[in-house]
Structure formats: C-alpha cells, structure tokens
Design a protein around this motif. Structure first.
Motif, PDB file in Angstrom:
ATOM      1  N   PRO A  44      -4.253   1.113  -3.664  1.00  0.00           N
ATOM      2  CA  PRO A  44      -3.990  -0.112  -2.908  1.00  0.00           C
ATOM      3  C   PRO A  44      -3.740  -1.254  -3.900  1.00  0.00           C
ATOM      4  O   PRO A  44      -4.313  -1.277  -4.985  1.00  0.00           O
ATOM      5  CB  PRO A  44      -5.273  -0.334  -2.110  1.00  0.00           C
ATOM      6  N   LYS A  76      -3.868  -3.858  -8.885  1.00  0.00           N
ATOM      7  CA  LYS A  76      -4.231  -2.588  -8.260  1.00  0.00           C
ATOM      8  C   LYS A  76      -5.740  -2.468  -8.216  1.00  0.00           C
ATOM      9  O   LYS A  76      -6.437  -2.921  -9.149  1.00  0.00           O
ATOM     10  CB  LYS A  76      -3.637  -1.427  -9.055  1.00  0.00           C
ATOM     11  N   ASN A 112       0.809  -1.218   0.000  1.00  0.00           N
ATOM     12  CA  ASN A 112       0.000   0.000   0.000  1.00  0.00           C
ATOM     13  C   ASN A 112       0.837   1.261   0.000  1.00  0.00           C
ATOM     14  O   ASN A 112       0.536   2.215   0.701  1.00  0.00           O
ATOM     15  CB  ASN A 112      -0.941  -0.025   1.213  1.00  0.00           C
TER      16      ASN A 112
END
Lengths: 93, 93
Positions: A23, A91, A18
């Motif tokens: 994220p 992602k 992260n």
C-alpha cells in the motif's frame, strides 16, 4: 474511490495508490518543517524536488532528491525540512 | 495552497507540484480507460504501477511501467488503459 488526505492544514496532501506490491500514497509537500510519526515501516521516495530529513536517532539533516529513498521503522518519529514544493511516494509495510 | 484536481468522475486525481524545472502534477488513476487531450507538451512518468498508452498516430498499445516516461506533444490526444491503480508524474512544457 481514490482517497485524498490532508495534513498540516493542507500543506501536505496525498492520494492513496494500492496497485503495487505494498500500500502506498503519493503526495506533495509545500515548503515548511514537519514532524511525522510512523505506525508502520515507511519507504519514502522523492519523486520530484528535495527533502531534508532528520532520521530517528540522528543529529544530521540528510538531503534526499529525485529517485532517492529513505526508510523509517514503525513507531518512530522523523523530521522534514522542505524548501520548495516536492512530490513523494510513500510505501507502507 | 496545494491544488487537487479530479477527472473522469474522480477516477483520476492529481495534485499540482511546482518546485521543479517544469510545472507538474502527480496523480493516481483507478482502473479504467481514459482519453486525454493535451494543451501543452506532456512528459508522463509512471511512478508506481503500469499504464498502457496508445500514442497519437499509433495503432499499438505501449506498456509503460515504473520509472518509464512517454511524451505527447501539445494539441494531441492519447488513450490510456489502466489495469490497476497506478501513480504518475506529469510535467508540462
């Protein structure tokens, strides 16, 4: 604490990362066939190896190799065929 | 079975991936400073994030970002400074 996740009886394992713009997870898939369901838009990049993906609404298997990315919208399902251990970056948006 | 390894009290975690030309691992590093010792030549590629590396025999910190690779010969030591969670691919030869 770095989170390790397992799927499909340990045949897919991932670690959350992260530190980037979105994220993400990096992971490894063992040979096999997998169906994934998305709850967010996913950008899947092959880091090492090769994935065959059947994208939502498609009848064709798309080959994705090192450095290549495919995108799946949220709430969709996609299938993967993995011939040899392959590593990916996913992602989430 | 996919192997997960942990180092530095879980601040570095990796998964082995053996489908490519060389044995490899992908992993994530939490923020911190780490010293690694190599027993094989290592090709370290940043997948997501940024690493600062002090290579053997160097006094300078080299910034390595997405897609960039540095190489360390076998039997050497290198230092890393990690400012934010970063993912890497390491190949062994």
């Amino acid at each position: 604490m770095l989170m390790v996740n397992e799927y499909f009886d340990g045949k897919v394992k991932s670690i959350a990362v992260n530190g980037g713009d979105l994220p993400a997870t990096i992971g490894v898939m063992a040979p096999g066939e997998y169906t994934f369901e998305t709850s967010q838009r996913e950008y899947m990049t092959v880091v090492e190896g090769k994935l065959r993906v059947k994208l939502p609404g498609s009848m064709d298997w798309l080959v994705v190799t090192n450095g290549e990315t495919f995108t799946v919208e949220s709430g969709e399902r996609f299938e993967l065929r993995v011939a040899r251990e392959s590593a990916y970056l996913c992602k989430y948006e």
